[in-house]
Design an enzyme around this catalytic site. Sequence first.
Site, PDB file in Angstrom:
ATOM      1  N   GLU A 116      13.665  -0.832   4.673  1.00 21.58           N
ATOM      2  CA  GLU A 116      15.098  -0.141   4.717  1.00 21.58           C
ATOM      3  C   GLU A 116      15.169   1.247   4.476  1.00 21.58           C
ATOM      4  OE1 GLU A 116      17.946  -3.798   6.053  1.00 21.58           O
ATOM      5  OE2 GLU A 116      18.322  -3.268   4.179  1.00 21.58           O
ATOM      6  N   CYS A 129      17.248   7.673   1.944  1.00 20.17           N
ATOM      7  CA  CYS A 129      16.963   7.249   0.435  1.00 20.17           C
ATOM      8  C   CYS A 129      15.663   6.192   1.108  1.00 20.17           C
ATOM      9  CB  CYS A 129      18.122   6.680   0.886  1.00 20.17           C
ATOM     10  SG  CYS A 129      18.327   5.132  -0.776  1.00 20.17           S
ATOM     11  N   CYS A 136      11.326  -6.085  -5.345  1.00 14.89           N
ATOM     12  CA  CYS A 136      11.314  -5.336  -6.200  1.00 14.89           C
ATOM     13  C   CYS A 136      11.017  -7.076  -7.480  1.00 14.89           C
ATOM     14  CB  CYS A 136      12.336  -4.894  -6.917  1.00 14.89           C
ATOM     15  SG  CYS A 136      13.168  -4.345  -8.194  1.00 14.89           S
ATOM     16  N   CYS A 140      17.670  -7.223 -11.551  1.00  9.76           N
ATOM     17  CA  CYS A 140      18.501  -7.082 -12.017  1.00  9.76           C
ATOM     18  C   CYS A 140      19.962  -7.213 -10.708  1.00  9.76           C
ATOM     19  CB  CYS A 140      18.912  -5.231 -11.585  1.00  9.76           C
ATOM     20  SG  CYS A 140      18.379  -4.176 -12.010  1.00  9.76           S
ATOM     21  N   CYS A 143      21.766  -6.842  -8.097  1.00 14.87           N
ATOM     22  CA  CYS A 143      21.871  -5.629  -6.949  1.00 14.87           C
ATOM     23  C   CYS A 143      21.044  -6.972  -6.032  1.00 14.87           C
ATOM     24  CB  CYS A 143      19.650  -4.890  -7.121  1.00 14.87           C
ATOM     25  SG  CYS A 143      19.331  -4.487  -6.109  1.00 14.87           S
ATOM     26  N   CYS A 369      24.209   0.956  -1.577  1.00 16.63           N
ATOM     27  CA  CYS A 369      22.912   0.673  -2.918  1.00 16.63           C
ATOM     28  C   CYS A 369      22.891  -0.287  -3.022  1.00 16.63           C
ATOM     29  CB  CYS A 369      23.645   1.399  -4.723  1.00 16.63           C
ATOM     30  SG  CYS A 369      23.947   3.709  -3.410  1.00 16.63           S
TER      31      CYS A 369
HETATM   32  N1  SAH Z   1      14.640   0.428  -8.781  1.00 12.74           N
HETATM   33  C1  SAH Z   1      15.277   2.077  -8.862  1.00 12.74           C
HETATM   34  C2  SAH Z   1      16.239   2.556  -7.180  1.00 12.74           C
HETATM   35  C3  SAH Z   1      16.484   2.084  -6.246  1.00 12.74           C
HETATM   36  S1  SAH Z   1      18.357   1.181  -6.727  1.00 12.74           S
HETATM   37  C4  SAH Z   1      16.101   1.756  -9.623  1.00 12.74           C
HETATM   38  O1  SAH Z   1      17.334   0.709  -9.811  1.00 12.74           O
HETATM   39  O2  SAH Z   1      17.063   2.668 -10.333  1.00 12.74           O
HETATM   40  C5  SAH Z   1      19.741   2.307  -6.763  1.00 12.74           C
HETATM   41  C6  SAH Z   1      20.916   2.333  -7.610  1.00 12.74           C
HETATM   42  O3  SAH Z   1      21.707   1.648  -6.151  1.00 12.74           O
HETATM   43  C7  SAH Z   1      20.595   1.781  -8.505  1.00 12.74           C
HETATM   44  O4  SAH Z   1      21.224   2.851  -9.925  1.00 12.74           O
HETATM   45  C8  SAH Z   1      20.974   0.611  -8.413  1.00 12.74           C
HETATM   46  O5  SAH Z   1      21.385  -0.230 -10.186  1.00 12.74           O
HETATM   47  C9  SAH Z   1      21.700   0.513  -7.503  1.00 12.74           C
HETATM   48  N2  SAH Z   1      23.034  -0.627  -6.989  1.00 12.74           N
HETATM   49  C10 SAH Z   1      21.997  -1.534  -6.996  1.00 12.74           C
HETATM   50  N3  SAH Z   1      22.674  -2.482  -6.657  1.00 12.74           N
HETATM   51  C11 SAH Z   1      24.075  -2.496  -6.445  1.00 12.74           C
HETATM   52  C12 SAH Z   1      24.958  -2.320  -5.988  1.00 12.74           C
HETATM   53  N4  SAH Z   1      25.406  -4.175  -5.675  1.00 12.74           N
HETATM   54  N5  SAH Z   1      25.850  -2.024  -5.826  1.00 12.74           N
HETATM   55  C13 SAH Z   1      26.077  -0.513  -6.087  1.00 12.74           C
HETATM   56  N6  SAH Z   1      24.799  -0.107  -7.163  1.00 12.74           N
HETATM   57  C14 SAH Z   1      23.987  -0.641  -6.731  1.00 12.74           C
HETATM   58 FE1  SF4 Z   2      14.977  -3.316  -8.163  1.00 12.61          FE
HETATM   59 FE2  SF4 Z   2      17.263  -3.297  -7.560  1.00 12.61          FE
HETATM   60 FE3  SF4 Z   2      17.250  -3.304 -10.811  1.00 12.61          FE
HETATM   61 FE4  SF4 Z   2      15.871  -0.992  -8.599  1.00 12.61          FE
HETATM   62  S1  SF4 Z   2      18.125  -2.198  -9.436  1.00 12.61           S
HETATM   63  S2  SF4 Z   2      14.732  -2.149 -10.235  1.00 12.61           S
HETATM   64  S3  SF4 Z   2      15.436  -1.554  -7.047  1.00 12.61           S
HETATM   65  S4  SF4 Z   2      16.698  -4.873  -8.833  1.00 12.61           S
END
Ligand code: SAH
Ligand code: SF4
Length: 395
Positions: A116, A129, A136, A140, A143, A369
Amino acid sequence: MEPSAPITQDVMTFPRKETPSDKINLVGLTRDALRQVLIENGTPEKQAKMRAGQIWQWIYQWGERDFAEMTNLAKGYRAELSEKFEVRVPEVVSKQVSEDGTRKYLVRIDGGHEVEVVYIPEEGRGTLCVSSQVGCTLTCSFCHTGTQKLVRNLTAAEIVGQVMMARDDLDEWPEKGAPKDETRLLSNIVLMGMGEPLYNFENVRDAMKIVMDGEGIALGRRRITLSTSGVVPEIHRTAQEIGCLLAVSFHATTDETRDVLVPINKKWNIEKLLEALREYPKATNSERITFEYVMLKDVNDTDEDAHRLVKLLDGIPAKVNLIPFNEWPGAPYQRSSNNRIRAFATILMQAGYASPIRTPRGEDIMAACGQLKSATERARKSRRQIEAEAGIQAP
Ligand code: SAH
Ligand code: SF4
């Protein structure tokens, strides 16, 4: 009363082109690699640098995909090129447009995988973006992408191709002879889509070098922000080899909580991460590091957290981006209340840190995000599994 039509998202689906091709894709090659591949395929060595420069401009400055239209090359040479090469970008499978104008594209890459890409229009500018991986490897717990197993790294072609695809859709390739338009629809890039960019360093770097190249898309390095969850050994290289701005998914102020939210913390904890950030050569007052902080109700959002965060940031040119948690199906967390988020922000501001609260964009199309995930990659974990890994008891 007339039944009103349901409000539906504007989803456009495009027929899939089957294009198995044995031609060499020129997109994503560095200038040197482009020259090399031309030589290997019959361009005389003496001409190669010039030809590579011409082709480069056609591809990245004018958005040309058809060698036949590259009119400053000899006709015979154009024909030769089109026999051996192609200029290919990821194929758009579907496009959704949010009520707020955010566009979410699902693009298809080799192997049938899908990622996406999100375009967020703003006043006088617009941010794309971009994804760096299919899925991934990190998990996390808040996420959505993290619930999808990694399928593979994207190639440089697929990364820069997302930018080219978006320019196509926005109809933003310049016209020859037209006055230069300085207000760009696509003016900024954030590497905040699917995947951890620093686990795909070389491809991300090569793609961003192409995007920054002055004889092409020409986005300045300060218009690119790379977001990492904290891959400490690669942070220094980001400054040296890409030179873009840095954002860090910080999200917690104790190792105990960060271990759960951002499990890479078990490998490189808060102290190690901050040490690397303190040494980030690009970090100055004008190029502050963005600390991303997702606001999770009763998890990381207390006043004590805010005060601890202020202490941790000491000595780092930083701003904090507060992200209200975006929910997704099966998510084991809730968003903090607006009052809580504002109280948290106030503490940071009083300590002198800019701390904007990010407005969720494109929520109605799951483009916000952390909501990204390719629907076709259904390696999804169950809610219970997610909760177990996050150390949360099911209610
Ligand atoms: N993998 C990288 C970049 C992608 S995530 C990283 O983790 O930094 C982009 C941002 O969105 C990151 O700060 C991530 O922690 C945040 N994010 C992920 N899931 C989210 C959610 N459900 N609500 C709000 N922010 C989220
Ligand atoms: Fe991967 Fe989501 Fe963690 Fe970013 S926030 S490192 S995309 S699992």
